[in-house]
Design a protein around this motif. Structure first.
Motif, PDB file in Angstrom:
ATOM      1  N   ILE A 184      23.058  53.886 146.050  1.00 48.36           N
ATOM      2  CA  ILE A 184      22.934  52.905 147.131  1.00 48.36           C
ATOM      3  C   ILE A 184      22.056  51.745 146.668  1.00 48.36           C
ATOM      4  CG2 ILE A 184      21.968  52.536 149.443  1.00 48.36           C
ATOM      5  CD1 ILE A 184      22.895  55.334 150.180  1.00 48.36           C
ATOM      6  N   ASP A 185      22.441  50.547 147.029  1.00 46.54           N
ATOM      7  CA  ASP A 185      21.743  49.323 146.636  1.00 46.54           C
ATOM      8  C   ASP A 185      20.247  49.435 146.957  1.00 46.54           C
ATOM      9  OD1 ASP A 185      20.701  46.747 146.357  1.00 46.54           O
ATOM     10  OD2 ASP A 185      22.469  45.770 147.203  1.00 46.54           O
ATOM     11  N   PRO A 186      19.362  49.324 145.946  1.00 47.94           N
ATOM     12  CA  PRO A 186      17.917  49.432 146.206  1.00 47.94           C
ATOM     13  C   PRO A 186      17.405  48.416 147.220  1.00 47.94           C
ATOM     14  CG  PRO A 186      18.361  49.567 143.852  1.00 47.94           C
ATOM     15  CD  PRO A 186      19.658  49.189 144.510  1.00 47.94           C
ATOM     16  N   GLN A 187      18.052  47.247 147.283  1.00 50.18           N
ATOM     17  CA  GLN A 187      17.620  46.254 148.268  1.00 50.18           C
ATOM     18  C   GLN A 187      17.892  46.733 149.688  1.00 50.18           C
ATOM     19  OE1 GLN A 187      15.840  43.496 147.663  1.00 50.18           O
ATOM     20  NE2 GLN A 187      15.686  43.322 149.903  1.00 50.18           N
ATOM     21  N   HIS A 188      19.014  47.431 149.874  1.00 51.20           N
ATOM     22  CA  HIS A 188      19.305  48.003 151.188  1.00 51.20           C
ATOM     23  C   HIS A 188      18.314  49.122 151.517  1.00 51.20           C
ATOM     24  CE1 HIS A 188      23.789  46.619 151.506  1.00 51.20           C
ATOM     25  NE2 HIS A 188      22.923  45.639 151.631  1.00 51.20           N
TER      26      HIS A 188
ATOM     27  N   LYS B  94      14.993  51.111 155.080  1.00 53.38           N
ATOM     28  CA  LYS B  94      13.898  52.087 155.135  1.00 53.38           C
ATOM     29  C   LYS B  94      14.350  53.499 155.535  1.00 53.38           C
ATOM     30  CE  LYS B  94      10.444  48.520 156.059  1.00 53.38           C
ATOM     31  NZ  LYS B  94      10.261  48.302 154.621  1.00 53.38           N
ATOM     32  N   PRO B  95      15.289  54.077 154.807  1.00 54.74           N
ATOM     33  CA  PRO B  95      15.608  55.484 155.046  1.00 54.74           C
ATOM     34  C   PRO B  95      14.532  56.375 154.435  1.00 54.74           C
ATOM     35  CG  PRO B  95      16.812  54.718 153.141  1.00 54.74           C
ATOM     36  CD  PRO B  95      16.062  53.519 153.689  1.00 54.74           C
ATOM     37  N   ASP B  96      14.384  57.585 154.946  1.00 50.98           N
ATOM     38  CA  ASP B  96      13.512  58.546 154.259  1.00 50.98           C
ATOM     39  C   ASP B  96      14.271  59.829 153.912  1.00 50.98           C
ATOM     40  OD1 ASP B  96      13.588  60.077 156.565  1.00 50.98           O
ATOM     41  OD2 ASP B  96      11.457  59.967 157.000  1.00 50.98           O
ATOM     42  N   GLY B  97      15.599  59.697 153.719  1.00 53.80           N
ATOM     43  CA  GLY B  97      16.401  60.880 153.431  1.00 53.80           C
ATOM     44  C   GLY B  97      16.947  61.001 152.022  1.00 53.80           C
ATOM     45  N   LEU B  98      16.952  59.911 151.267  1.00 56.17           N
ATOM     46  CA  LEU B  98      17.641  59.924 149.969  1.00 56.17           C
ATOM     47  C   LEU B  98      17.095  60.992 149.029  1.00 56.17           C
ATOM     48  CD1 LEU B  98      17.989  56.101 149.195  1.00 56.17           C
ATOM     49  CD2 LEU B  98      19.805  57.686 149.875  1.00 56.17           C
ATOM     50  N   TRP B  99      15.792  61.118 148.940  1.00 54.24           N
ATOM     51  CA  TRP B  99      15.167  61.962 147.935  1.00 54.24           C
ATOM     52  C   TRP B  99      15.428  63.435 148.211  1.00 54.24           C
ATOM     53  CZ3 TRP B  99      13.567  57.699 150.439  1.00 54.24           C
ATOM     54  CH2 TRP B  99      13.374  56.544 149.650  1.00 54.24           C
ATOM     55  N   GLN B 100      15.332  63.837 149.464  1.00 53.46           N
ATOM     56  CA  GLN B 100      15.603  65.232 149.811  1.00 53.46           C
ATOM     57  C   GLN B 100      17.089  65.552 149.641  1.00 53.46           C
ATOM     58  OE1 GLN B 100      12.980  63.019 151.066  1.00 53.46           O
ATOM     59  NE2 GLN B 100      13.853  63.374 153.096  1.00 53.46           N
ATOM     60  N   ALA B 101      17.960  64.621 150.056  1.00 56.32           N
ATOM     61  CA  ALA B 101      19.406  64.862 149.951  1.00 56.32           C
ATOM     62  C   ALA B 101      19.842  65.012 148.499  1.00 56.32           C
ATOM     63  CB  ALA B 101      20.170  63.726 150.618  1.00 56.32           C
ATOM     64  N   LEU B 102      19.196  64.283 147.604  1.00 52.40           N
ATOM     65  CA  LEU B 102      19.570  64.379 146.187  1.00 52.40           C
ATOM     66  C   LEU B 102      19.072  65.675 145.565  1.00 52.40           C
ATOM     67  CD1 LEU B 102      19.163  60.642 145.330  1.00 52.40           C
ATOM     68  CD2 LEU B 102      21.244  61.974 144.969  1.00 52.40           C
ATOM     69  N   VAL B 103      17.936  66.194 146.014  1.00 53.47           N
ATOM     70  CA  VAL B 103      17.539  67.534 145.563  1.00 53.47           C
ATOM     71  C   VAL B 103      18.567  68.555 146.014  1.00 53.47           C
ATOM     72  CG1 VAL B 103      15.808  69.356 145.763  1.00 53.47           C
ATOM     73  CG2 VAL B 103      15.074  66.985 145.470  1.00 53.47           C
ATOM     74  N   LEU B 104      19.011  68.438 147.263  1.00 50.19           N
ATOM     75  CA  LEU B 104      20.042  69.349 147.766  1.00 50.19           C
ATOM     76  C   LEU B 104      21.319  69.231 146.943  1.00 50.19           C
ATOM     77  CD1 LEU B 104      20.830  70.141 151.434  1.00 50.19           C
ATOM     78  CD2 LEU B 104      22.682  69.594 149.896  1.00 50.19           C
ATOM     79  N   ALA B 105      21.678  68.001 146.559  1.00 53.07           N
ATOM     80  CA  ALA B 105      22.874  67.796 145.736  1.00 53.07           C
ATOM     81  C   ALA B 105      22.752  68.512 144.403  1.00 53.07           C
ATOM     82  CB  ALA B 105      23.101  66.298 145.511  1.00 53.07           C
ATOM     83  N   GLY B 106      21.565  68.469 143.805  1.00 53.64           N
ATOM     84  CA  GLY B 106      21.368  69.173 142.538  1.00 53.64           C
ATOM     85  C   GLY B 106      21.384  70.675 142.691  1.00 53.64           C
ATOM     86  N   ALA B 107      20.946  71.159 143.867  1.00 54.90           N
ATOM     87  CA  ALA B 107      20.880  72.596 144.101  1.00 54.90           C
ATOM     88  C   ALA B 107      22.227  73.191 144.472  1.00 54.90           C
ATOM     89  CB  ALA B 107      19.865  72.888 145.208  1.00 54.90           C
ATOM     90  N   ILE B 108      23.074  72.405 145.144  1.00 57.13           N
ATOM     91  CA  ILE B 108      24.417  72.867 145.548  1.00 57.13           C
ATOM     92  C   ILE B 108      25.413  71.875 144.966  1.00 57.13           C
ATOM     93  CG2 ILE B 108      25.892  73.536 147.470  1.00 57.13           C
ATOM     94  CD1 ILE B 108      23.438  73.925 149.183  1.00 57.13           C
TER      95      ILE B 108
END
Length: 276
Positions: free
Chosen positions: A219-223, A228-242
């Motif tokens: 996702i575009d870093p400017q967006h 101001k989401p706070d979900g990207l980092w947790q969702a990507l850990v989940l992606a790596g785990a599953i």
């Protein structure tokens, strides 16, 4: 053999909890019902431990923090009401996750408080963990706070390490990515309004519906800055785990009833083990 038996994305707005909804119980009713559904799915998966990935709690710059106290306890207050939750920590699994991630070159801090063990060894349970756990079975937990930043590869690697720790540690693991999304939907909110909020959240929903969790890192870093989401980092850990292949994602609901976006989704691994 252990494995991750069920995963989900859940938000953590206070009013999701019915006792904290105040005079407007329908405000987050759609999300509340989806959270109940995800809780039932988690119960059917019968995890021995639930890992919560939270954007709040104790953060350490550039490191993944992993709870390693005897227990965690917290209280969330809103509209004159309070909800308190306490859970024991699966310290053996917390340490196994940290060791597996450190072996892969990731920076990880194991967190404790006051004493190495015993009744004083208690960390605060933040709202990002407490609110999703309110809907979940009463089993031991491990709470993890991923670092922020624009390099998402470590988050995928950490997720893979978490999954490996579940396998080698013979744990049936439930995994929750606690994610609120864009925080600039409403001019009256603390961060004001920006049109990128609706655009980013629509992109997140589309990627999840396609099962493309890894692409959240594109996702575009400017967006990201303006929405101001706070979900990207947790969702990507989940992606790596599953990971793919076999991963199935079901988006149950999305709404933005206030200034931030709320999304509920089930993430099912390929061929999960049955109980026993």
């Amino acid at each position: 053999m252990g494995s991750i038996v069920f995963g989900c994305l859940l938000p953590h707005g206070f009013e999701i909890l019915e006792p904290l909804a105040g005079s407007d119980p329908v405000l987050m009713a759609r999300t509340r019902e989806s959270a109940r559904v995800l809780g039932e799915q988690m119960r059917r998966a019968a995890p021995e431990v639930i890992v919560v990935l939270t954007p709040h709690g104790t953060r350490a710059e550039g490191q993944f923090t992993v709870s390693n106290a005897e227990r965690m306890r917290g209280t969330v207050e809103a509209h004159g009401a309070a909800v308190t939750l306490e859970r024991p920590v699966d310290r053996g699994f917390a340490q196994a996750i940290a060791q597996q991630a450190q072996a892969g070159g990731l920076r990880v801090a194991l967190l404790n408080y006051a004493t190495s063990e015993g009744p004083l060894s208690c960390l605060p349970l933040d709202w990002g963990a407490l609110i999703p756990l309110h809907f979940m079975p009463d089993v031991p937990v491990v709470v993890i706070n991923p670092p922020r930043g624009t390099d998402f590869e470590p988050h995928l690697q950490f997720g893979a390490a978490l999954a490996q720790a579940a396998t080698t540690g013979h744990r049936r693991v439930g995994l929750i990515a606690s994610c609120d999304w864009s925080h600039t939907h409403d001019e009256a909110g603390p961060y004001g309004h920006h049109p990128s909020a609706a655009l980013l959240d629509a992109q997140v929903v589309a990627l999840l519906e396609a099962g493309d969790l890894e692409d959240l890192g594109g996702i575009d870093p400017q967006h990201v800055e303006t929405a101001k989401p706070d979900g990207l980092w947790q969702a990507l850990v989940l992606a790596g785990a599953i990971p793919r292949p076999g991963r199935q994602v079901q988006v149950l609901s999305y709404e933005a009833p206030t200034y931030f976006g709320l999304l509920c989704a089930a993430v099912t691994p390929g061929e999960p083990e049955g109980p026993g």
